[in-house]
Design an enzyme around this catalytic site. Structure first.
Site, PDB file in Angstrom:
ATOM      1  N   ASN A 168       0.850  -1.189   0.000  1.00 47.08           N
ATOM      2  CA  ASN A 168       0.000   0.000   0.000  1.00 47.08           C
ATOM      3  C   ASN A 168       0.896   1.252   0.000  1.00 47.08           C
ATOM      4  O   ASN A 168       1.562   1.549   0.983  1.00 47.08           O
ATOM      5  CB  ASN A 168      -0.876  -0.072   1.252  1.00 47.08           C
ATOM      6  CG  ASN A 168      -1.728   1.164   1.471  1.00 47.08           C
ATOM      7  OD1 ASN A 168      -1.415   2.246   0.973  1.00 47.08           O
ATOM      8  ND2 ASN A 168      -2.786   1.010   2.236  1.00 47.08           N
ATOM      9  N   GLY A 191     -10.291   5.819   4.766  1.00 48.71           N
ATOM     10  CA  GLY A 191     -11.036   4.785   5.488  1.00 48.71           C
ATOM     11  C   GLY A 191     -12.183   5.364   6.309  1.00 48.71           C
ATOM     12  O   GLY A 191     -13.005   6.134   5.801  1.00 48.71           O
ATOM     13  N   TYR A 192     -12.217   5.010   7.586  1.00 44.03           N
ATOM     14  CA  TYR A 192     -13.323   5.381   8.478  1.00 44.03           C
ATOM     15  C   TYR A 192     -13.114   6.751   9.147  1.00 44.03           C
ATOM     16  O   TYR A 192     -13.870   7.114  10.048  1.00 44.03           O
ATOM     17  CB  TYR A 192     -13.484   4.313   9.565  1.00 44.03           C
ATOM     18  CG  TYR A 192     -13.825   2.936   9.035  1.00 44.03           C
ATOM     19  CD1 TYR A 192     -15.148   2.529   8.903  1.00 44.03           C
ATOM     20  CD2 TYR A 192     -12.832   2.034   8.656  1.00 44.03           C
ATOM     21  CE1 TYR A 192     -15.473   1.263   8.421  1.00 44.03           C
ATOM     22  CE2 TYR A 192     -13.137   0.770   8.168  1.00 44.03           C
ATOM     23  CZ  TYR A 192     -14.461   0.393   8.057  1.00 44.03           C
ATOM     24  OH  TYR A 192     -14.777  -0.859   7.576  1.00 44.03           O
ATOM     25  N   ASP A 193     -12.093   7.506   8.736  1.00 46.42           N
ATOM     26  CA  ASP A 193     -11.777   8.776   9.395  1.00 46.42           C
ATOM     27  C   ASP A 193     -12.962   9.732   9.547  1.00 46.42           C
ATOM     28  O   ASP A 193     -13.101  10.364  10.597  1.00 46.42           O
ATOM     29  CB  ASP A 193     -10.639   9.499   8.662  1.00 46.42           C
ATOM     30  CG  ASP A 193      -9.273   8.938   9.026  1.00 46.42           C
ATOM     31  OD1 ASP A 193      -9.168   8.213  10.032  1.00 46.42           O
ATOM     32  OD2 ASP A 193      -8.306   9.223   8.289  1.00 46.42           O
ATOM     33  N   LYS A 238       0.643   3.700   2.997  1.00 44.69           N
ATOM     34  CA  LYS A 238       1.257   3.199   4.238  1.00 44.69           C
ATOM     35  C   LYS A 238       2.778   3.276   4.170  1.00 44.69           C
ATOM     36  O   LYS A 238       3.439   3.677   5.125  1.00 44.69           O
ATOM     37  CB  LYS A 238       0.868   1.728   4.439  1.00 44.69           C
ATOM     38  CG  LYS A 238      -0.126   1.524   5.542  1.00 44.69           C
ATOM     39  CD  LYS A 238      -0.291   0.036   5.808  1.00 44.69           C
ATOM     40  CE  LYS A 238      -1.665  -0.231   6.360  1.00 44.69           C
ATOM     41  NZ  LYS A 238      -1.902  -1.663   6.562  1.00 44.69           N
ATOM     42  N   ARG A 261      -1.556   4.623  14.899  1.00 42.24           N
ATOM     43  CA  ARG A 261      -0.304   4.281  14.221  1.00 42.24           C
ATOM     44  C   ARG A 261       0.866   5.032  14.867  1.00 42.24           C
ATOM     45  O   ARG A 261       1.930   4.460  15.088  1.00 42.24           O
ATOM     46  CB  ARG A 261      -0.430   4.627  12.727  1.00 42.24           C
ATOM     47  CG  ARG A 261       0.591   3.940  11.844  1.00 42.24           C
ATOM     48  CD  ARG A 261       0.200   3.951  10.362  1.00 42.24           C
ATOM     49  NE  ARG A 261      -0.961   3.138  10.108  1.00 42.24           N
ATOM     50  CZ  ARG A 261      -2.193   3.616   9.849  1.00 42.24           C
ATOM     51  NH1 ARG A 261      -2.406   4.903   9.764  1.00 42.24           N
ATOM     52  NH2 ARG A 261      -3.194   2.791   9.660  1.00 42.24           N
ATOM     53  N   ASP A 268      -0.702  -3.684  10.738  1.00 38.45           N
ATOM     54  CA  ASP A 268      -2.069  -4.117  10.466  1.00 38.45           C
ATOM     55  C   ASP A 268      -2.974  -3.289  11.354  1.00 38.45           C
ATOM     56  O   ASP A 268      -2.701  -3.130  12.552  1.00 38.45           O
ATOM     57  CB  ASP A 268      -2.251  -5.613  10.754  1.00 38.45           C
ATOM     58  CG  ASP A 268      -3.485  -6.145  10.037  1.00 38.45           C
ATOM     59  OD1 ASP A 268      -3.541  -6.060   8.803  1.00 38.45           O
ATOM     60  OD2 ASP A 268      -4.409  -6.629  10.715  1.00 38.45           O
ATOM     61  N   SER A 269      -4.025  -2.747  10.772  1.00 40.54           N
ATOM     62  CA  SER A 269      -4.820  -1.794  11.543  1.00 40.54           C
ATOM     63  C   SER A 269      -6.292  -1.902  11.202  1.00 40.54           C
ATOM     64  O   SER A 269      -6.669  -2.547  10.228  1.00 40.54           O
ATOM     65  CB  SER A 269      -4.323  -0.372  11.260  1.00 40.54           C
ATOM     66  OG  SER A 269      -4.286  -0.143   9.873  1.00 40.54           O
ATOM     67  N   GLU A 278      -1.562 -13.998   2.380  1.00 40.29           N
ATOM     68  CA  GLU A 278      -2.965 -13.825   2.733  1.00 40.29           C
ATOM     69  C   GLU A 278      -3.065 -13.524   4.219  1.00 40.29           C
ATOM     70  O   GLU A 278      -2.328 -14.108   5.015  1.00 40.29           O
ATOM     71  CB  GLU A 278      -3.710 -15.119   2.427  1.00 40.29           C
ATOM     72  CG  GLU A 278      -4.887 -14.878   1.507  1.00 40.29           C
ATOM     73  CD  GLU A 278      -5.791 -16.094   1.478  1.00 40.29           C
ATOM     74  OE1 GLU A 278      -6.890 -16.009   2.047  1.00 40.29           O
ATOM     75  OE2 GLU A 278      -5.344 -17.106   0.897  1.00 40.29           O
TER      76      GLU A 278
HETATM   77  P1  IMP Z   1      -5.017  -3.216   6.593  1.00 40.14           P
HETATM   78  O1  IMP Z   1      -4.407  -2.500   5.422  1.00 40.14           O
HETATM   79  O2  IMP Z   1      -5.319  -4.644   6.348  1.00 40.14           O
HETATM   80  O3  IMP Z   1      -4.233  -3.007   7.842  1.00 40.14           O
HETATM   81  O4  IMP Z   1      -6.449  -2.559   6.792  1.00 40.14           O
HETATM   82  C1  IMP Z   1      -6.576  -1.373   7.462  1.00 40.14           C
HETATM   83  C2  IMP Z   1      -7.990  -0.832   7.279  1.00 40.14           C
HETATM   84  O5  IMP Z   1      -8.418  -0.309   8.543  1.00 40.14           O
HETATM   85  C3  IMP Z   1      -8.021   0.314   6.324  1.00 40.14           C
HETATM   86  O6  IMP Z   1      -8.387  -0.093   5.046  1.00 40.14           O
HETATM   87  C4  IMP Z   1      -9.062   1.231   6.946  1.00 40.14           C
HETATM   88  O7  IMP Z   1     -10.322   0.806   6.577  1.00 40.14           O
HETATM   89  C5  IMP Z   1      -8.959   0.985   8.421  1.00 40.14           C
HETATM   90  N1  IMP Z   1      -8.061   1.965   9.038  1.00 40.14           N
HETATM   91  C6  IMP Z   1      -6.843   1.719   9.566  1.00 40.14           C
HETATM   92  N2  IMP Z   1      -6.274   2.841  10.018  1.00 40.14           N
HETATM   93  C7  IMP Z   1      -7.150   3.831   9.742  1.00 40.14           C
HETATM   94  C8  IMP Z   1      -7.104   5.242   9.939  1.00 40.14           C
HETATM   95  O8  IMP Z   1      -6.137   5.839  10.446  1.00 40.14           O
HETATM   96  N3  IMP Z   1      -8.190   5.918   9.525  1.00 40.14           N
HETATM   97  C9  IMP Z   1      -9.256   5.325   8.963  1.00 40.14           C
HETATM   98  N4  IMP Z   1      -9.334   4.036   8.722  1.00 40.14           N
HETATM   99  C10 IMP Z   1      -8.282   3.275   9.124  1.00 40.14           C
END
Ligand code: IMP
Length: 206
Positions: free
Chosen positions: A17, A163-165, A20, A191, A76-77, A47
């Site tokens: 990504n 994302g969900y910000d 990231k 993060r 991972d977030s 995966e």
């Molecule tokens: P990952 O790339 O598999 O870790 O998925 C992380 C997902 O969590 C992202 O696609 C977002 O939907 C959400 N996410 C993680 N960090 C944030 C953030 O800082 N703001 C908003 N959404 C987040």
């Protein structure tokens, strides 16, 4: 556990990504660490089969470290909503579907909260979480976790972030992550907190 990094070391950022990778590169810039992305090395993307954020971060970091022979860092977030038993959690990205449409994901969160009758900020508690793993080619790894707490608003507010910000209102603030200046968000985000722990543990000579 003696997994220190120092100036001049090379580190693989175990992510495909670009957003990231850029964020992690920026955070490491002051430490004189050379970063290479997993995409640059054409490393395979494992995966995400883990059942926790930490397990998924470890699996990604280890895959990159063993394939490249270099230390690797993975993140991972996601978003955890209390009234939904922690959902979407590790499925945060997947709730946005194939087209990665977070309007859809936010609507699903809101629909499920409405079904629970969750209207007050107290009923709409949520946190973002970030697990960050440093893995070495010999299989050792160390994981650091950061969280930021708040409540969810509806409708979404602000066009910044990702994302969900736009629905996340951090405690003690009156603007969502979607409305905040990026620097303001990065000062308090999940993060940033995970990074502080990682830096403190792995750059002890600073
Ligand atoms: P990952 O790339 O598999 O870790 O998925 C992380 C997902 O969590 C992202 O696609 C977002 O939907 C959400 N996410 C993680 N960090 C944030 C953030 O800082 N703001 C908003 N959404 C987040």
């Amino acid at each position: 556990m003696g997994m220190g990094l120092g100036a001049g070391d090379r580190l693989v950022v175990a992510s495909h990504n670009p957003g990231k990778v850029r964020e992690i590169r920026d955070l490491l810039a002051p430490y004189n660490i050379e970063t290479i992305s997993a995409a640059d090395l054409a490393l395979p993307e494992p995966e995400e089969t883990g059942t926790s954020f930490a397990a998924n971060a470890e699996l990604k970091a280890l895959a990159s470290a063993t394939a490249s022979g270099l230390p690797a860092l993975a993140d991972d977030s996601g978003l955890e909503v209390e009234a939904l038993g922690g959902a979407p959690g590790i499925y945060s990205a997947r709730w946005a579907g194939e087209s990665k449409d977070f309007a859809v994901a936010m609507e699903r969160v809101e629909r499920e909260l409405a079904e629970k009758g969750a209207r007050s900020p107290q009923d709409r508690r949520a946190n973002f979480i970030c697990a960050l793993t440093l893995a070495l080619p010999d299989g050792r790894c160390d994981t650091f976790e950061g969280k930021v707490f708040g409540s969810l608003v509806w409708p979404p507010r602000g066009m910044r972030g990702f994302g969900y910000d736009p629905i996340f209102l951090p405690d003690g603030r009156d603007v969502t992550f979607g409305e905040m200046e990026p620097d303001e968000k990065h000062a308090i985000s999940h993060r940033a907190r995970a990074f502080e722990l990682f830096i403190a543990a792995c750059f002890s000579c600073g």
